[in-house]
Design an enzyme around this catalytic site. Sequence first.
Site, PDB file in Angstrom:
ATOM      1  N   GLY A  49     -23.286  44.507  46.169  1.00 21.51           N
ATOM      2  CA  GLY A  49     -23.261  44.481  44.705  1.00 21.51           C
ATOM      3  C   GLY A  49     -23.913  43.210  44.178  1.00 21.51           C
ATOM      4  N   HIS A  50     -23.504  42.054  44.720  1.00 22.33           N
ATOM      5  CA  HIS A  50     -24.121  40.790  44.304  1.00 22.33           C
ATOM      6  C   HIS A  50     -25.612  40.814  44.593  1.00 22.33           C
ATOM      7  CE1 HIS A  50     -19.945  39.218  45.399  1.00 22.33           C
ATOM      8  NE2 HIS A  50     -20.059  38.891  44.128  1.00 22.33           N
TER       9      HIS A  50
END
Length: 277
Positions: free
Chosen positions: A33-34
């Site tokens: 996600g990051h």
Amino acid sequence: MQVVETIAEMKRVRKELTGPVGFVATMGFFHEGHLSLVRKARARNPSVAVSIFVNPAQFGPAEDFDTYPRDLPRDLSLLEKERADVVFMPSVAEMYPPGFDSWVDIASVTDRLEGASRPGHFRGVATVVNKLFNIIRPDVSYFGQKDAQQVLVVRKMVQELKMGLEIVALPTVREDDGLAVSSRNAYLNPEERKAATILHRSLCLAEELWEKGEKDAGSIRQQMRELIQKEPLARIDYVSIADPETLEEMDEVRTPALASLAVWTGRTRLIDNVVVE
Ligand code: PAF
């Protein structure tokens, strides 16, 4: 990649960055996600800044600040690979020196959902994000839609305080079985990890019910609850079908609607959401 630990140095480095600066604020312990946020920032901007700061102000007294997962060497090597230009990783004392007393409070939207379950959480988020924006002065900042209420709060702050940058929300990244990626997934043992798929399964149920013509939001919430209650390791904090702008609970579903939930799986509290369109 420059690694910067003080505000003074970050401000100096910022002056040397060319073109629009894309910024990703994080608490580290990177997952896909990051990395999807950093990749988007890289693809769209000549300069990319990332912050890593586990912000004590957004954790409640009984929450997991001390045990929040951290792996700085791994994070830095991932950021090198993604070609970030600068990483800002201040200490707590640098961000909150003795006597620090300036807080950013966004009203109304923070009274509900995560704000209701975690009093003071969004005050901590808004304050640190505001301060990071003041230090880094990005042109655009990327956030994950998994924290839908956080996106709403940050957008409102930026718009109402005329902070002059763009906020971009990117889709939630999921594991193959639908579980939203999250640093807190690291807390789950194998049984809890399996049970945690109940969050996504119940959101899929909400979408399915809507597609089949169910308009009664109360009935959708109830059916989601019943599904989650079948999972012995899961305990519901909240299940919501709400207006995506105000977060007010709906009686009759109008689209778009934000279906969101927080569920304890063992001792780990997980959140997830989908926008029903
Ligand atoms: O989403 C997070 O990781 C945090 O809430 C943020 C935006 C980095 C602020 O501490």
